[in-house]
Design a protein around this motif. Structure first.
Motif, PDB file in Angstrom:
ATOM      1  N   ARG A  54       0.087   1.444  -2.502  1.00 47.03           N
ATOM      2  CA  ARG A  54       1.325   1.023  -1.947  1.00 47.03           C
ATOM      3  C   ARG A  54       2.159  -0.113  -2.796  1.00 47.03           C
ATOM      4  O   ARG A  54       3.312   0.080  -2.929  1.00 47.03           O
ATOM      5  CB  ARG A  54       0.956   0.153  -0.568  1.00 47.03           C
TER       6      ARG A  54
ATOM      7  N   GLU B  90     -11.673   0.701   0.111  1.00 47.52           N
ATOM      8  CA  GLU B  90     -10.557   1.550   0.706  1.00 47.52           C
ATOM      9  C   GLU B  90      -9.346   0.446   0.719  1.00 47.52           C
ATOM     10  O   GLU B  90      -8.111   1.096   0.482  1.00 47.52           O
ATOM     11  CB  GLU B  90     -10.840   1.842   1.873  1.00 47.52           C
TER      12      GLU B  90
ATOM     13  N   ASP C 193      -5.893   1.265  -1.035  1.00 48.01           N
ATOM     14  CA  ASP C 193      -4.559   1.257  -0.383  1.00 48.01           C
ATOM     15  C   ASP C 193      -3.518   0.456  -0.801  1.00 48.01           C
ATOM     16  O   ASP C 193      -2.369   0.813  -1.158  1.00 48.01           O
ATOM     17  CB  ASP C 193      -4.786   1.032   1.236  1.00 48.01           C
TER      18      ASP C 193
END
Length: 311
Positions: free
Chosen positions: A145, A137, A141
Motif C-alpha cells: 500500500r 500479512e 499489506d
C-alpha cells in the motif's frame, strides 16, 4: 495451554540448539560485496545523501496524542525541507528522500517538489510502524500500500525501501523480493554495498548500508517524555560526519548519510549538510548519486540478474 518451546524461547537463548541460532543468523545476512572495481566515471568516492521525511508520523505512530510533537514533524515539512532542497539545488546534488505513505499523503506538494527537482523517492513504511511488531500479512499489506501511494503521488514506482527505525523483521526481505525492489537501505553489516542473503541464498537485492553513527537523529533527537536528549552540539555532529567522509575518501569507498528534515533542517544545524557537501566537492573526484543510482550501478557492475525488477 501448551508449554513454551524452550528450544526457541527468546528469554533463554542459552538453551537453544545449534540449529535454532544458526537459523536466526542465516535468515538475513550480508552476502558478497558489491563494491565496484571503480565508481561511475572513474570517481574515487561515491556520496549518497538521504533524508527520512517522517514529519507527523513520528507522533502518529504512537497514537497521535501529542500535538506539540506533531508540530515538530510539521516543522520538518514546512521549514526544514525548503532549506534542504535549496541547498541541494545550490550545489547541484541529487539525494534520496524516504517517506512514510501517510507523511506523503499529508504533504503531497512535497512529493511533487522532490521528484520535480530530480531527487529519488523511496518507501519508508506506512505510518512509521515497527515491522517486528507486525505479522507477515499485515507487514506485506502495508508495504504494498505504501508503494502504491508513493507511485500515485509521484508518478513513479519506488525501487528501494528503508524500514522505519531500521526495524527489519523476519519477513521484510521476503516482502521486498515480492515487490521486486532493487535495493534496501536499512541494515548495517558493512560500509560498502552488498548483496543480501536470505536463509543463506543470494537474493539479487542490493543493500546500501546505514549506520546510527551516520544519522543525525541519535545526536540531536529530543523527547522530554523519554530519555532522548541531545548530547552534543551541531559542530560535534559535523566533526563525526566529516571524519567518516575523510576515511571513505582514503579508502575510495562509499559515504552514505541519513538525515531528517526536522533535525538538520533547523537554522543552527543546516550548516552540517552544507559543510559536508562542500567538503565532498572539494575532493574534486566524487560521484554524488541517489540510492537508486548507486544500487543500479553496483548491480550492473556485479551482473545481478534478479535486481531491479521494479525499475
Amino acid at each position: 495451554m501448551n508449554a513454551p518451546n524452550k528450544q526457541n524461547d527468546a528469554s533463554e537463548p542459552w538453551k537453544w540448539s545449534d540449529t535454532v541460532w544458526r537459523q536466526k543468523v542465516q535468515k538475513v545476512r550480508a552476502g558478497r560485496s558489491l563494491r565496484p572495481a571503480k565508481w561511475k566515471n572513474g570517481a574515487r568516492m561515491a556520496v549518497a545523501l538521504s533524508f527520512d521525511s517522517d514529519h507527523e508520523t513520528m507522533e502518529l505512530k504512537n497514537g497521535g496524542m501529542s500535538f506539540g510533537t506533531m508540530s515538530r514533524g510539521q516543522y520538518g515539512a514546512r521549514s526544514g525541507m525548503p532549506r534542504i532542497l535549496r541547498l541541494l539545488e545550490k550545489y547541484s546534488v541529487p539525494a534520496s528522500f524516504f517517506m512514510p505513505a501517510v507523511s506523503a499523503m499529508i504533504n503531497e506538494e512535497e512529493v511533487r517538489t522532490v521528484v520535480s527537482a530530480g531527487h529519488e523517492l523511496g518507501i519508508h513504511s506506512w505510518i512509521h510502524e515497527f515491522n517486528s511488531r507486525l505479522d507477515e500479512e499485515t507487514e506485506r499489506d502495508l508495504a504494498f500500500r505504501a508503494a502504491d501511494v508513493l507511485e500515485r503521488l509521484s508518478g513513479t514506482r519506488p525501487v528501494g525501501m528503508r524500514t522505519a527505525s531500521w526495524d527489519f523483521s523476519p519477513y521484510t526481505l521476503k516482502i521486498a523480493r515480492e515487490m521486486g525492489l532493487l535495493y534496501d537501505s536499512s541494515l548495517m553489516a558493512d560500509e560498502e554495498p552488498y548483496e543480501l542473503l536470505e536463509d543463506g541464498e543470494p537474493t539479487g537485492v542490493v543493500e546500501i548500508p546505514v549506520e546510527w553513527i551516520r544519522d543525525d537523529a541519535p545526536y540531536v533527537a529530543m523527547d522530554r517524555m523519554t530519555g532522548a536528549r541531545p548530547y552534543g552540539g551541531p559542530a560535534m555532529v559535523l566533526d563525526i560526519f566529516a571524519r567518516e567522509l575523510e576515511v571513505a575518501w582514503e579508502e575510495e569507498g562509499l559515504f552514505q548519510l541519513t538525515m531528517h528534515p526536522h533535525h538538520v533542517g533547523h537554522r543552527s544545524r543546516i550548516f552540517i549538510l552544507e559543510d559536508i557537501i562542500r567538503l565532498a566537492q572539494s575532493k574534486g573526484d566524487v560521484w554524488f548519486c541517489t540510492h537508486a543510482e548507486l544500487a543500479r550501478y553496483c548491480a550492473d557492475e556485479a551482473g545481478l540478474e534478479t535486481a531491479g525488477r521494479a525499475a
